[in-house]
Design an enzyme around this catalytic site. Structure first.
Site, PDB file in Angstrom:
ATOM      1  N   MET A 197      -3.586  -7.450  -7.309  1.00 55.55           N
ATOM      2  CA  MET A 197      -2.975  -8.552  -8.044  1.00 55.55           C
ATOM      3  C   MET A 197      -3.992  -9.476  -8.714  1.00 55.55           C
ATOM      4  SD  MET A 197       0.072  -7.650  -7.678  1.00 55.55           S
ATOM      5  CE  MET A 197       1.034  -9.041  -8.299  1.00 55.55           C
ATOM      6  N   ARG A 198      -5.076  -8.905  -9.195  1.00 56.00           N
ATOM      7  CA  ARG A 198      -6.064  -9.683  -9.930  1.00 56.00           C
ATOM      8  C   ARG A 198      -6.416  -8.978 -11.224  1.00 56.00           C
ATOM      9  NH1 ARG A 198      -8.668 -13.600  -6.955  1.00 56.00           N
ATOM     10  NH2 ARG A 198      -7.951 -13.508  -4.809  1.00 56.00           N
ATOM     11  N   HIS A 248       1.929   0.184 -13.378  1.00 54.86           N
ATOM     12  CA  HIS A 248       2.746  -1.005 -13.617  1.00 54.86           C
ATOM     13  C   HIS A 248       4.231  -0.630 -13.536  1.00 54.86           C
ATOM     14  CE1 HIS A 248       3.731  -4.988 -15.039  1.00 54.86           C
ATOM     15  NE2 HIS A 248       4.629  -4.414 -15.813  1.00 54.86           N
ATOM     16  N   GLY A 268       0.764  -1.235   0.000  1.00 52.46           N
ATOM     17  CA  GLY A 268       0.000   0.000   0.000  1.00 52.46           C
ATOM     18  C   GLY A 268       0.797   1.288   0.000  1.00 52.46           C
ATOM     19  N   ILE A 278      -9.009  -7.529 -13.672  1.00 53.77           N
ATOM     20  CA  ILE A 278     -10.371  -6.995 -13.581  1.00 53.77           C
ATOM     21  C   ILE A 278     -11.236  -7.689 -14.636  1.00 53.77           C
ATOM     22  CG2 ILE A 278     -11.766  -4.901 -13.889  1.00 53.77           C
ATOM     23  CD1 ILE A 278     -10.083  -4.755 -11.359  1.00 53.77           C
ATOM     24  N   LYS A 322     -15.515 -15.235 -10.495  1.00 53.10           N
ATOM     25  CA  LYS A 322     -15.095 -13.831 -10.493  1.00 53.10           C
ATOM     26  C   LYS A 322     -16.278 -12.875 -10.656  1.00 53.10           C
ATOM     27  CE  LYS A 322     -11.240 -12.560 -12.291  1.00 53.10           C
ATOM     28  NZ  LYS A 322     -10.055 -11.868 -12.842  1.00 53.10           N
ATOM     29  N   ASN A 376      -4.422   1.717 -13.849  1.00 53.78           N
ATOM     30  CA  ASN A 376      -3.450   0.853 -13.168  1.00 53.78           C
ATOM     31  C   ASN A 376      -2.059   1.460 -13.255  1.00 53.78           C
ATOM     32  OD1 ASN A 376      -2.495  -1.546 -11.882  1.00 53.78           O
ATOM     33  ND2 ASN A 376      -1.764  -2.274 -13.871  1.00 53.78           N
TER      34      ASN A 376
END
Ligand code: GRF
Length: 192
Positions: free
Chosen positions: A91-92, A110, A13, A94, A66, A108
């Site tokens: 870490m999933r 990266h 975080g 969408i 999901k 996001n």
């Protein structure tokens, strides 16, 4: 106009904190109204608590698939009138449920210069590949993995003296500046 934002995070975080602090310090017209976290033990939950930001913890194993889990997330977002989503170490992938509800409103960060080194180990993969330069990318989310339209990138040199740790530190420091800058810019343009 004040935008209501949710941050999705799975782990430490530090980007969550950088975004929340920047919104406050720069008086950006945004409010982080919810943290969505998919790990009940993630340190980011304590960080949210320290800022008095409510959390929605979701255990994907409690749901059949999901779509069912994202429907539950969506209900939490809609209950708080969330208008945009910032992924910060979530870490999933969408899925279609959230993508359809927030078209062009999910962003996001990266830790590599996409399209190079997508996936969960962007910093390490770049380091192992021996590149002289890597960096940070902010992009919109689409149905692929780290593949949506790029909003901003910042290069970070890989120094001959770097080990993975020192490179990681430099990448994270860059993230903590770039993500708030991009957020400020998108808010200014009315793009969120
Ligand atoms: C960051 O490196 C981000 O780019 C990646 O996950 C990491 C999250 O770090 N997607 P933190 O939880 O914000 O400290």
């Amino acid at each position: 106009m004040m935008r209501k934002i949710a941050i999705f995070a799975s782990g430490t975080g530090t980007n969550f904190v950088a975004l929340v602090q920047a919104i406050k310090a720069r008086q950006l017209p945004a409010q982080v109204v919810l943290l969505v976290c998919d790990h009940q033990d993630a340190p980011v939950l304590q960080r949210a608590q320290a800022f008095n930001i409510p959390s929605f913890v979701i255990n994907f194993k409690d749901y059949a698939n999901k779509a069912a889990a994202e429907t539950a997330i969506l209900a939490a977002l809609q209950a708080r009138d969330v208008q945009a989503i910032l992924l910060a170490g979530y870490m999933r992938i969408i899925g279609p449920t959230l993508l359809a509800a927030y078209p062009n409103k999910i962003i996001n960060i990266h830790p590599a210069l996409l399209p190079k080194f997508p996936g969960a180990h962007g910093i390490e993969d770049a380091f192992q590949a021996g590149v002289k330069e890597t960096g940070v990318t902010i992009h919109f989310i689409d149905a692929g993995v780290d593949s949506g339209p790029i909003i901003a990138q910042k290069a970070v040199p890989v120094l001959p003296t770097d080990d993975l740790d020192s490179l990681e530190t430099r990448i994270h420091a860059t993230e903590h500046v770039l993500y708030p800058d991009v957020l400020a810019d998108l808010l200014k343009k009315g793009a969120l």
